[in-house]
Design an enzyme around this catalytic site. Structure first.
Site, mmCIF file in Angstrom:
data_model
loop_
_atom_site.group_PDB
_atom_site.id
_atom_site.type_symbol
_atom_site.label_atom_id
_atom_site.label_comp_id
_atom_site.label_asym_id
_atom_site.label_seq_id
_atom_site.Cartn_x
_atom_site.Cartn_y
_atom_site.Cartn_z
ATOM 1 N N GLY A 156 0.814 -1.221 0.000
ATOM 2 C CA GLY A 156 0.000 0.000 0.000
ATOM 3 C C GLY A 156 0.838 1.258 0.000
ATOM 4 N N GLU A 157 1.815 1.303 0.871
ATOM 5 C CA GLU A 157 2.680 2.486 0.953
ATOM 6 C C GLU A 157 3.503 2.652 -0.323
ATOM 7 O OE1 GLU A 157 1.866 1.054 5.095
ATOM 8 O OE2 GLU A 157 2.543 0.101 3.261
ATOM 9 N N LEU A 158 4.020 1.545 -0.839
ATOM 10 C CA LEU A 158 4.832 1.637 -2.052
ATOM 11 C C LEU A 158 3.984 2.014 -3.261
ATOM 12 C CD1 LEU A 158 7.172 -1.361 -1.350
ATOM 13 C CD2 LEU A 158 7.841 1.043 -1.465
ATOM 14 N N ILE A 183 7.699 6.207 4.059
ATOM 15 C CA ILE A 183 6.266 6.229 3.804
ATOM 16 C C ILE A 183 5.662 5.103 4.627
ATOM 17 C CG2 ILE A 183 4.458 6.144 2.051
ATOM 18 C CD1 ILE A 183 6.567 7.103 0.067
ATOM 19 N N SER A 208 1.374 3.845 -3.222
ATOM 20 C CA SER A 208 1.084 5.280 -3.107
ATOM 21 C C SER A 208 2.303 6.125 -3.447
ATOM 22 C CB SER A 208 0.578 5.626 -1.704
ATOM 23 O OG SER A 208 1.618 5.537 -0.753
#
Length: 166
Positions: free
Chosen positions: A55-57, A125, A59
């Site tokens: 998810g963070e990557l 992140i 985004s």
């Protein structure tokens, strides 16, 4: 910070067992894989971007693409805590982007990783902060940016008391 380092030291035997089980990726977790700045080698400017998982990557992909477009000489090493996050970044096949598992938060592993990649900055992140990553970058006077993370007011106040975050 001392209590964190003591707890991390106590966890070392368990992490050693994990490394034995995860042998193909052990070198990455110990900061031993990737580029090296051997004699006569010109190092391109590199940014270390870390996202906890998919998810963070995901985004961060627009940010990565924009950084690469603005700086044709820039390289990015994107790390993740999970193999699926690493695989996601690899699947993008973006030029000048290397995907790695994040090194464990041991100072010696981070020193090896930072020494090999020579990142000029770290972009985090995620909301889980790993103190030694931040301190090792700060020790080298390299900026650490925290993007898209959620911190409680209490956690933010604790982090502001850390001397390396001035």
């Amino acid at each position: 910070m001392l209590s964190y380092r003591i707890l991390l030291s106590l966890a070392a035997p368990g992490l050693a067992l994990l490394l034995l089980r995860d042998r193909p990726f052990a070198r990455e977790r110990l900061g031993l894989s990737g580029t090296s700045n051997g004699p006569g080698r010109v190092q391109q400017p590199t940014i270390w971007l870390h996202g906890a998982s998919n998810g963070e990557l995901a985004s961060a992909r627009p940010l990565i693409e924009r950084l690469l477009a603005r700086r044709p000489d820039l390289c990015i090493v994107a790390t993740s805590n999970s193999r699926t996050g690493r695989a996601l970044v690899e699947s993008w096949a973006l030029p000048r982007v290397s995907a790695r598992l994040a090194p464990y938060d041991y100072r010696w592993a981070l020193r090896l990783f930072i020494g090999r990649w020579q990142p000029r900055a770290l972009i985090l992140i995620e909301s889980e902060l790993w103190p030694n990553r931040i301190f090792e970058m700060a020790r080298r006077d390299r900026p650490v940016l925290l993007l898209g993370a959620r911190l409680s007011a209490r956690s933010a106040a604790r982090w502001q008391r850390m001397p390396a975050l001035d």
